[in-house]
Scaffold this active site. Structure first.
Site, mmCIF file in Angstrom:
data_model
loop_
_atom_site.group_PDB
_atom_site.id
_atom_site.type_symbol
_atom_site.label_atom_id
_atom_site.label_comp_id
_atom_site.label_asym_id
_atom_site.label_seq_id
_atom_site.Cartn_x
_atom_site.Cartn_y
_atom_site.Cartn_z
ATOM 1 N N THR A 14 0.818 -1.221 0.000
ATOM 2 C CA THR A 14 0.000 0.000 0.000
ATOM 3 C C THR A 14 0.846 1.263 0.000
ATOM 4 O O THR A 14 0.464 2.274 -0.589
ATOM 5 C CB THR A 14 -0.941 -0.030 1.228
ATOM 6 O OG1 THR A 14 -1.800 -1.152 1.084
ATOM 7 C CG2 THR A 14 -1.793 1.214 1.345
ATOM 8 N N THR A 90 1.561 -4.351 4.319
ATOM 9 C CA THR A 90 1.418 -4.663 5.740
ATOM 10 C C THR A 90 0.790 -6.039 5.975
ATOM 11 O O THR A 90 0.906 -6.583 7.072
ATOM 12 C CB THR A 90 0.559 -3.599 6.447
ATOM 13 O OG1 THR A 90 -0.713 -3.543 5.801
ATOM 14 C CG2 THR A 90 1.225 -2.245 6.409
ATOM 15 N N ASP A 91 0.134 -6.590 4.935
ATOM 16 C CA ASP A 91 -0.585 -7.854 5.147
ATOM 17 C C ASP A 91 0.331 -8.979 5.637
ATOM 18 O O ASP A 91 -0.072 -9.788 6.473
ATOM 19 C CB ASP A 91 -1.284 -8.291 3.854
ATOM 20 C CG ASP A 91 -2.519 -7.433 3.559
ATOM 21 O OD1 ASP A 91 -2.896 -6.609 4.404
ATOM 22 O OD2 ASP A 91 -3.103 -7.602 2.474
HETATM 23 N N1 GLU Z 1 -2.969 -3.179 3.650
HETATM 24 C C1 GLU Z 1 -2.045 -3.861 2.811
HETATM 25 C C2 GLU Z 1 -0.762 -3.029 2.693
HETATM 26 O O1 GLU Z 1 -0.437 -2.423 3.517
HETATM 27 C C3 GLU Z 1 -2.601 -4.291 1.516
HETATM 28 C C4 GLU Z 1 -1.707 -4.804 0.469
HETATM 29 C C5 GLU Z 1 -0.385 -5.430 0.843
HETATM 30 O O2 GLU Z 1 -0.205 -5.953 1.932
HETATM 31 O O3 GLU Z 1 0.468 -5.392 -0.037
HETATM 32 O O4 GLU Z 1 0.043 -2.866 1.940
#
Ligand code: GLU
Length: 333
Positions: A14, A90-91
């Site tokens: 993200t 973050t996933d």
């Molecule tokens: N919320 C996640 C992120 O922070 C979604 C996508 C991912 O993990 O790449 O990036």
């Protein structure tokens, strides 16, 4: 005095996402250099080098991707970096942090960060997170702490950090231990001296597969047998409470372990498995007797990564048992 050198690698997530017409949603777009360019005055914190290693959503990062990150980070340290930063989604950030920490032998910090809000969102958190991560990586107080996660002005040890909220800017917490430190006026403050760390030998076979199965009401345990049949070399059970499974699952574990590694972790999200409290069929005492390994303070995802790393290093069952006893129990850390 010359500023410390900090190398920054981007993997996607993200933090680098912007609206995409074709998909109707945000997609990874920005390079590592573009992420750094969005932060005013970052050049006053460190001499920076940027590399875009991947532009992936983090659910699709692989073990091979992370082993490449490790090689890149090793190289940066060999070339004199005071610290390295990796940006990613973050996933899976908590898993990348823990896996890299298992293999990171250097005193220089390896810092992971990301963002909960995409790059073009109002109040995007990526630039502040990346600025804090670079500051932590450049700071001498961050040395010998292994892999750190910096999000929302909070510093977490890879050993404890978890994503515990799907959307909030403060999505990352360290249940059971609390954070390692916090940013105050742009400076890292640590709450404790660095602890003792153990690192593992690099994998001989990165093609290992370890299943992660969650116990749930009415569980007949059949998925464990299916995982074995499908060729998974080990399994982690995200078990109830302090490490409990159903009668049916206990029987299946008994026929497989100890010839096949089965690790029991708590699915609750915080706290440790126990060893000698409950005596019923499927309890921690029963599962130990049947040859299962208890994960202690390691949650299911971290237990899966440790088991993967041990199998990938060619460890035998007894070594796996010893490693869990040392990584999983606070008293041995
Ligand atoms: N919320 C996640 C992120 O922070 C979604 C996508 C991912 O993990 O790449 O990036």
């Amino acid at each position: 005095m010359a500023l410390p050198r900090v190398a920054v690698a981007a993997l996607g997530g993200t933090i680098c996402m912007a609206p995409d017409v074709q998909s109707d949603g945000v997609m990874p777009k920005l390079s590592a250099q573009q992420l750094l360019d969005a932060i005013p005055n970052l050049g006053a914190v460190a001499q920076l080098e940027a590399q875009t290693l991947r532009q992936l959503p983090s659910p699709s990062l692989s073990f091979d991707d992370l082993l490449e990150v490790l090689r890149w980070a090793d190289e940066q340290v060999a070339q004199g970096a005071a610290g390295v930063v990796v940006t990613q989604g973050t996933d899976t950030l908590e898993e990348s942090a823990f896996l890299l920490d298992l293999y990171w032998p250097h005193p220089q910090p390896l810092v992971l960060t990301g963002a909960m809000r995409a790059a073009e969102a109002v109040s995007a958190d990526g630039p502040a997170n990346l600025r804090a991560a670079v500051t932590v990586a450049a700071d001498a107080g961050s040395r010998t702490r292994g892999v750190l996660v910096v999000m929302n002005d909070t510093i977490h040890a890879a050993r404890w950090v978890q994503k515990t909220h799907a959307l909030a800017v403060d999505a990352f917490t360290s249940p059971g231990a609390g954070p390692a430190g916090a940013m105050v006026e742009g400076t890292p403050h640590y709450f404790h001296a660095p602890g003792q760390r153990t690192t593992l030998a690099q994998p001989r076979d990165a093609g290992m597969r370890v299943a992660l199965l969650e116990s749930c009401l009415g569980d007949d345990g059949e998925l464990l047998d299916l995982a074995v049949k499908a060729g998974y070399q080990g399994s982690v059970i995200a078990a109830f409470g302090v490490g409990h499974v159903s009668f049916a699952m206990a029987k299946r574990i008994g026929t497989l372990a100890p010839a096949y590694p089965v690790v029991i972790a708590s699915r609750t999200g915080a706290g440790s498995t126990t060893e000698r409290t409950y005596g019923f069929e499927g309890s921690e005492i029963d599962l130990r007797r049947r040859g299962a390994i208890l994960a202690g303070w390691l949650g299911p995802r971290k237990a899966r990564l440790l088991l993967w790393a041990l199998l990938a290093a060619g460890s035998a069952t007894e070594e796996i048992r010893k490693a869990f006893a040392s990584f999983g129990r606070m008293r041995n850390l």
